[in-house]
Design a protein around this motif. Structure first.
Motif, short mmCIF file in Angstrom:
data_model
loop_
_atom_site.label_atom_id
_atom_site.label_comp_id
_atom_site.label_asym_id
_atom_site.label_seq_id
_atom_site.Cartn_x
_atom_site.Cartn_y
_atom_site.Cartn_z
N UNK A 196 46.06 36.93 39.05
CA UNK A 196 46.24 35.93 38.01
C UNK A 196 47.68 35.87 37.53
N UNK A 197 48.11 34.70 37.12
CA UNK A 197 49.41 34.59 36.47
C UNK A 197 50.57 34.35 37.41
N UNK A 198 50.33 34.27 38.73
CA UNK A 198 51.47 34.04 39.62
C UNK A 198 51.62 32.56 40.00
N UNK A 199 50.79 31.71 39.36
CA UNK A 199 50.94 30.27 39.55
C UNK A 199 50.39 29.76 40.88
N UNK A 200 49.77 30.63 41.66
CA UNK A 200 49.24 30.18 42.96
C UNK A 200 47.75 29.87 42.84
N UNK A 201 47.22 29.00 43.72
CA UNK A 201 45.79 28.72 43.66
C UNK A 201 44.97 29.95 44.02
N UNK A 202 43.74 29.94 43.56
CA UNK A 202 42.84 31.06 43.85
C UNK A 202 41.84 30.61 44.91
N UNK A 203 41.75 31.36 45.98
CA UNK A 203 40.81 31.04 47.07
C UNK A 203 39.46 31.68 46.75
N UNK A 204 38.44 30.84 46.59
CA UNK A 204 37.10 31.36 46.32
C UNK A 204 36.40 31.66 47.64
N UNK A 205 35.39 32.53 47.62
CA UNK A 205 34.58 32.70 48.83
C UNK A 205 34.03 31.34 49.26
N UNK A 206 33.96 31.12 50.56
CA UNK A 206 33.57 29.79 51.06
C UNK A 206 32.08 29.53 50.81
#
Ligand code: SF4
Length: 647
Positions: A260-270
């Protein structure tokens, strides 16, 4: 428009050309008079029929809204609220409610709109609207005229969207409403007992607006109006969109991060992972719930085969002045006059006031926070009083305001006292496991509104029927005193839900001792007010963590305290709640620990019967429940041993 003028108008004559050649001119003229009368009374509603468009002199709509509910022009009805908000921003908006779904005839009757079509299943998920916890078909639909069931299809969002694609090829289709909002990611569907894809893919829509739609839908309208294409609308907060090929999303997945907090998107399990593996599902639920703050949520990416769904962070909540503006819109506060029978849901809200939005309670079984948000938004006292003065002047007001609330009435005016901390806070509830010390809990603003409402000429009673949080209420004896004295019509519904601490813990609800303390305070307050009043506590069975053994303890608790519930709720796993993730996976997503889950429908019926231990109708099933629970010694204690002997 005057009815007699309307019947002679070329608009109506042109809309019904065959009537002029009919061999039954009288009958057709009578029909036209009725139509003209309806038109005269519908002129303040948004257009629903070609004649309404013609009466306004419009040749095309900008935006068409399709709703699974009857058309009730009231702010409590989501599609009407959004339609009025768009109209307020200068768009020509039409509404088609509960269209037939066996052809495109109904859906296309107002023609192709210029900008987009908005699709909503209505105020409830269409499956919840249709089926009970026992998966039986409900006998009524409160959002349809006369309560008639069967006026909307199952999975209405998908069905309407597919019809719109046929009717208006190439037109942007924007999904909204509770059903789409809570099915925005891969989700568990209780009614088919399966994990389903994001509704975006089944509906083949261009965009999905989740949460309260006002900010996002206006941005969408403005940008399409300026000539942007729907494919360019990829970063609007509160929206999700499909990415149709790996080329569009693989690089985003590679750039994603779990930190969290690095400004990148979070990849959820497919989708495929969460369908095949319950641990992956629980992980998805934990991650998605953690990313629900409009202040710091990351974008989410969830692959579905070769496609993926992209979720932007939620939209910022509306400010008080924006909410006030919304409630000042020219709603007719009535059902469309073309309906012959009343829409039952309108009766519930007609003389009530929604003064607050959102909820920071974080109950596991509730999806309000996933839709309305955790940040409570309150209207100003002026706006509330303005609405009441309108109600008092309106038709049928008998002096009683039936409710002054929202998801939780006594959250009105409450907020985190530390704005900087709120912007980074990751707690899912400001109340559980204990009331946060940064939360403002002063009931003063709510009391101020209630006192002002009591003084409005024409108002005789002001009731509070929305839920109240007991852990907040017990902190304010002055609030409970006035609640008992002025705002309780003899009975006050409260929701302790259960008595077993581990079940309440799974629900993220306060302890039973909190309910007991509140009951004492309320009782004393009622006595001081010289009133004999009762609490009506709600109880729930079958929530994750709740076993038959727990329900036996709850039934004994009720019996010990002389409580005889008339209604008991069975837990329904609705899409996207934390409790639904527990129900499906048997795992508490926040701890990763196993949770007991009762899935057998007959055993759930037996649980319910146990709580109705005092009612002879339920004795056979309650006895069965005691045998199943290994507590046969309670037959003769909780329920009689056999059927009552006939004299
Ligand atoms: S700091 Fe406390 S009161 Fe503020 S948002 Fe977080 S939990 Fe709620």
């Amino acid at each position: 428009m005057d009815a007699n003028r309307a019947i002679r108008s070329p608009v109506i004559r042109n809309a019904f050309p065959h009537s002029q050649h009919s061999s039954f001119p009288f009958l057709f003229d009578r029909a036209l008079v009725i139509l003209a009368e309806i038109m005269a009374s519908t002129s303040s509603f948004l257009p629903s029929w070609p004649a309404d468009l013609a009466a306004k002199g419009w040749d095309q709509l900008d935006i068409l809204i399709i709703s699974g509910d009857a058309y009730v022009d009231h702010p409590a009805f989501g599609p009407a609220l959004v339609a009025r908000w768009l109209e307020h921003h200068g768009y020509r908006v039409g509404m088609i409610a509960q269209p037939r779904w066996d052809s495109i005839e109904d859906i296309s009757r107002l023609g192709r709109p210029r900008l987009f079509v908005g699709v909503s299943a209505g105020n409830l998920d269409s499956m919840l609207n249709k089926l009970t916890a026992q998966k039986k078909v409900r006998s009524t639909d409160d959002y349809s005229p006369g309560g008639q069931p069967g006026l909307r299809p199952n999975r209405a969002t998908v069905v309407y969207s597919n019809l719109c694609r046929q009717a208006f090829p190439g037109l942007p289709i924007i999904l909204g409403g509770i059903e789409a909002s809570l099915r925005r990611l891969a989700h568990y569907d209780y009614w088919s007992d399966s994990v389903r894809r994001s509704v975006l893919f089944d509906a083949k829509a261009h965009l999905l607006v989740f949460g309260m739609a006002e900010r996002a839908i206006v941005q969408i309208a403005h940008r399409l109006n300026r000539g942007e294409t729907v494919d360019q609308l990829t970063e609007i907060p509160g929206t999700a969109h499909p990415l149709g090929s790996p080329r569009q999303w693989k690089h985003l997945a590679e750039a994603s991060s779990q930190r969290p907090g690095d400004g990148k998107p979070l990849l959820l399990p497919s989708f495929e992972e969460v369908r095949a593996d319950k641990k992956a599902f629980a992980r998805m639920a934990r991650l998605a719930h953690a990313e629900s703050s409009p202040y710091h949520a990351r974008c989410l990416l969830q692959p579905h085969g070769d496609e993926a769904v992209w979720l932007n962070p939620p939209a910022l909540p509306l400010k008080t002045e924006e909410l006030d503006r919304l409630y000042r819109l020219p709603f007719c506060r009535a059902q469309h006059p073309s309906y012959e029978k009343p829409v039952p849901a309108l009766a519930t809200v007609r003389h009530s006031l929604a003064v607050v939005r959102g909820c920071f309670g974080g109950c596991a079984f509730c999806s309000i926070a996933e839709h309305e948000g955790r940040i409570v938004q309150s209207r100003s006292p002026d706006s509330i009083l303005e609405e009441v003065r309108l109600l008092v002047k309106g038709k049928g007001f008998d002096g009683t305001l039936t409710d002054v609330g929202g998801p939780t009435a006594n959250m009105y005016g409450l907020r985190c006292k530390n704005e900087a901390l709120q912007r980074v806070c990751r707690r899912s509830s400001c109340l559980h496991p204990r009331v946060c010390r940064h939360l403002g809990t002063d009931a003063g603003p709510y009391l101020h509104v209630l006192r002002a409402l009591r003084k409005v000429p024409g108002v005789r009673h002001v009731l509070v029927q929305s839920g109240i949080r007991l852990d907040l209420a017990e902190r304010s004896p002055a609030f409970v005193q006035e609640l008992a004295q002025f705002h309780t019509g003899g009975q006050l519904s409260v929701a302790p839900e259960h008595c077993q601490s581990h079940v309440l813990q799974a629900m993220r609800k306060p302890s039973i001792e909190c309910y007991e303390r509140f009951a004492r305070i309320f009782d004393n307050a009622s006595q001081r007010a010289g009133k004999k009043q009762y609490l009506i506590p709600y109880w729930v069975v079958g929530h994750p963590g709740d076993t038959l053994a727990d329900v036996v303890e709850l039934a004994l608790y009720l019996q010990r305290h002389g409580l005889r519930p008339r209604q008991v709720q069975e837990f329904i796993p609705t899409p996207m709640s934390v409790a639904t993730a527990m129900y499906y996976t048997g795992i508490d997503p926040s701890t990763g620990k196993p949770v007991a889950v009762e899935r057998d429908l007959r055993r759930k019926r037996a649980m319910k019967s146990l709580l109705l231990y005092w009612d002879s109708k339920h004795w056979p099933m309650a006895r069965e429940a005691l045998v199943l629970a290994g507590r046969s010694e309670l037959i003769g204690v909780l329920v009689p041993k056999g059927p009552r002997k006939r004299r």
